[in-house]
Design a protein around this motif. Sequence first.
Motif, PDB file in Angstrom:
ATOM      1  N   MET A   1     100.488  39.051  57.219  1.00 41.56           N
ATOM      2  CA  MET A   1      99.206  39.287  56.582  1.00 41.56           C
ATOM      3  C   MET A   1      98.137  38.430  57.254  1.00 41.56           C
ATOM      4  N   ARG A   2      97.035  39.035  57.547  1.00 43.32           N
ATOM      5  CA  ARG A   2      95.992  38.386  58.337  1.00 43.32           C
ATOM      6  C   ARG A   2      95.498  37.076  57.762  1.00 43.32           C
ATOM      7  N   SER A   3      95.296  37.036  56.465  1.00 38.60           N
ATOM      8  CA  SER A   3      94.696  35.853  55.871  1.00 38.60           C
ATOM      9  C   SER A   3      95.584  34.623  56.056  1.00 38.60           C
ATOM     10  N   ARG A   4      96.881  34.785  55.866  1.00 40.95           N
ATOM     11  CA  ARG A   4      97.793  33.647  56.062  1.00 40.95           C
ATOM     12  C   ARG A   4      97.753  33.171  57.507  1.00 40.95           C
ATOM     13  N   SER A   5      97.758  34.115  58.445  1.00 43.21           N
ATOM     14  CA  SER A   5      97.679  33.752  59.862  1.00 43.21           C
ATOM     15  C   SER A   5      96.383  33.024  60.143  1.00 43.21           C
ATOM     16  N   ALA A   6      95.298  33.527  59.531  1.00 44.54           N
ATOM     17  CA  ALA A   6      93.991  32.899  59.738  1.00 44.54           C
ATOM     18  C   ALA A   6      94.010  31.467  59.219  1.00 44.54           C
ATOM     19  N   ALA A   7      94.567  31.285  58.018  1.00 37.93           N
ATOM     20  CA  ALA A   7      94.629  29.945  57.427  1.00 37.93           C
ATOM     21  C   ALA A   7      95.456  29.015  58.307  1.00 37.93           C
ATOM     22  N   THR A   8      96.578  29.517  58.791  1.00 42.13           N
ATOM     23  CA  THR A   8      97.422  28.709  59.687  1.00 42.13           C
ATOM     24  C   THR A   8      96.655  28.310  60.929  1.00 42.13           C
ATOM     25  N   LEU A   9      95.957  29.277  61.496  1.00 41.21           N
ATOM     26  CA  LEU A   9      95.178  29.017  62.711  1.00 41.21           C
ATOM     27  C   LEU A   9      94.146  27.928  62.452  1.00 41.21           C
ATOM     28  N   LEU A  10      93.409  28.048  61.342  1.00 41.04           N
ATOM     29  CA  LEU A  10      92.370  27.069  61.028  1.00 41.04           C
ATOM     30  C   LEU A  10      92.961  25.681  60.813  1.00 41.04           C
ATOM     31  N   LEU A  11      94.110  25.635  60.134  1.00 39.30           N
ATOM     32  CA  LEU A  11      94.779  24.355  59.923  1.00 39.30           C
ATOM     33  C   LEU A  11      95.192  23.771  61.262  1.00 39.30           C
ATOM     34  N   GLY A  12      95.682  24.636  62.134  1.00 38.71           N
ATOM     35  CA  GLY A  12      96.111  24.199  63.463  1.00 38.71           C
ATOM     36  C   GLY A  12      94.963  23.684  64.303  1.00 38.71           C
ATOM     37  N   LEU A  13      93.775  24.198  64.039  1.00 40.16           N
ATOM     38  CA  LEU A  13      92.599  23.777  64.790  1.00 40.16           C
ATOM     39  C   LEU A  13      91.967  22.519  64.190  1.00 40.16           C
ATOM     40  N   GLY A  14      92.621  21.979  63.175  1.00 41.39           N
ATOM     41  CA  GLY A  14      92.179  20.686  62.671  1.00 41.39           C
ATOM     42  C   GLY A  14      91.433  20.711  61.348  1.00 41.39           C
ATOM     43  N   LEU A  15      91.208  21.911  60.789  1.00 40.87           N
ATOM     44  CA  LEU A  15      90.533  21.968  59.493  1.00 40.87           C
ATOM     45  C   LEU A  15      91.505  21.553  58.396  1.00 40.87           C
ATOM     46  N   SER A  16      90.984  20.862  57.400  1.00 40.76           N
ATOM     47  CA  SER A  16      91.837  20.588  56.247  1.00 40.76           C
ATOM     48  C   SER A  16      91.262  21.323  55.046  1.00 40.76           C
ATOM     49  N   ASN A  17      92.023  21.331  53.943  1.00 42.47           N
ATOM     50  CA  ASN A  17      91.552  22.003  52.724  1.00 42.47           C
ATOM     51  C   ASN A  17      91.338  23.495  52.934  1.00 42.47           C
ATOM     52  N   VAL A  18      92.312  24.134  53.551  1.00 39.48           N
ATOM     53  CA  VAL A  18      92.225  25.570  53.812  1.00 39.48           C
ATOM     54  C   VAL A  18      93.219  26.306  52.919  1.00 39.48           C
ATOM     55  N   TYR A  19      92.761  27.374  52.288  1.00 37.22           N
ATOM     56  CA  TYR A  19      93.621  28.159  51.407  1.00 37.22           C
ATOM     57  C   TYR A  19      93.499  29.638  51.744  1.00 37.22           C
ATOM     58  N   SER A  20      94.619  30.327  51.668  1.00 41.86           N
ATOM     59  CA  SER A  20      94.601  31.770  51.835  1.00 41.86           C
ATOM     60  C   SER A  20      94.678  32.389  50.442  1.00 41.86           C
ATOM     61  N   MET A  21      93.846  33.405  50.188  1.00 43.45           N
ATOM     62  CA  MET A  21      93.887  34.044  48.876  1.00 43.45           C
ATOM     63  C   MET A  21      95.025  35.062  48.854  1.00 43.45           C
ATOM     64  N   GLU A  22      95.885  34.927  47.862  1.00 42.32           N
ATOM     65  CA  GLU A  22      97.049  35.818  47.765  1.00 42.32           C
ATOM     66  C   GLU A  22      96.624  37.242  47.426  1.00 42.32           C
ATOM     67  N   GLY A  23      97.264  38.187  48.088  1.00 44.35           N
ATOM     68  CA  GLY A  23      97.042  39.590  47.739  1.00 44.35           C
ATOM     69  C   GLY A  23      95.829  40.212  48.410  1.00 44.35           C
ATOM     70  N   GLY A  24      95.052  39.405  49.120  1.00 47.62           N
ATOM     71  CA  GLY A  24      93.877  39.949  49.795  1.00 47.62           C
ATOM     72  C   GLY A  24      92.852  40.473  48.813  1.00 47.62           C
ATOM     73  N   ILE A  25      91.894  41.224  49.331  1.00 48.97           N
ATOM     74  CA  ILE A  25      90.803  41.684  48.483  1.00 48.97           C
ATOM     75  C   ILE A  25      91.294  42.672  47.421  1.00 48.97           C
ATOM     76  N   LYS A  26      92.428  43.298  47.640  1.00 51.08           N
ATOM     77  CA  LYS A  26      92.967  44.226  46.640  1.00 51.08           C
ATOM     78  C   LYS A  26      93.284  43.492  45.340  1.00 51.08           C
ATOM     79  N   ALA A  27      93.544  42.180  45.453  1.00 56.91           N
ATOM     80  CA  ALA A  27      93.872  41.400  44.258  1.00 56.91           C
ATOM     81  C   ALA A  27      92.618  40.937  43.534  1.00 56.91           C
ATOM     82  N   TRP A  28      91.458  41.136  44.153  1.00 59.88           N
ATOM     83  CA  TRP A  28      90.201  40.653  43.570  1.00 59.88           C
ATOM     84  C   TRP A  28      89.803  41.547  42.401  1.00 59.88           C
TER      85      TRP A  28
END
Lengths: 203, 89
Positions: A1-28
Amino acid sequence: MRSRSAATLLLGLGLSNVYSMEGGIKAWKGMVAHGQPKSGMAYFMPAAGAEEIVGLAWSLEEGSKLFYQGLSAQFNKDREAQEMFEWLISAEKNHEKNLLQSYEDLTGKQPDFTKLRAKFGDSLSGAIMEGGIAVKEALTWLKDKGVPDSLELAMSMEVNAFDLYIKMSRAIEDEQARHVFAKLSAEEQVHLKKLAALLEKKF
Amino acid sequence: MAINAAFLITLRSEDNMGLMDYFKPVPTMTAEEVRQFFTDKKPDAYNLVDVRQPGEYERYHIPGANLIPMAELRDRIDEIDPAKPTITY
């Protein structure tokens, strides 16, 4: 799922306090906005003078007010709907009052209304109305529709305004103008809650 | 906010990310938690990033979300304020 990958990438690039929203926009479960990222913001360059920005926002509020005035006249037989629209009209008038006060605080003078209307006029209505419809077109479309439809369209308009104001309150460089939009976006949320409550009743 | 024991597995390696980084759990929030999160915060107190494509964003997005498509994240990282919490979807 894209959001988890994105969060991982951001964490890897040094950002902290990053969260992926579960279920994507369909869960909104809340309302969603439409439109391109810079939709409406093309008129609002981040470095534009606070004066111009406030003038533009005033024009948007004017469009909303006209929309609700049209709806109040059309649904004058439905007391609850009319009360809602009248409440929204006074809320918009309040917004306009605050915006004009900000304009005066920033510039030391009153804006030229004729100039504002001529400059920003009807073209801006597309920025906050769903699907780019101008106020006049929306009212024409609603002529043979019922109250629930008008409430839905009003909500789409409010959520797009909300979306725009949030982004502007982040992007604008002038701190005073930024504060104005943060306040406007908070008030849009209140409008949305009230509209949603009435819509639920009417359905 | 729950730290899910959900591990990402991928075969591509990225920059300075070691393979073991891919096995770290990703912090997540439910949609309801995200909604609560916004409720009492000013718009400029957090980053909300939509990582989908422009067409998807245009159809509908969470109000106030900024669009940075997944493939552009690395190049546009400076659009995300590191001092604030970031939520992606």
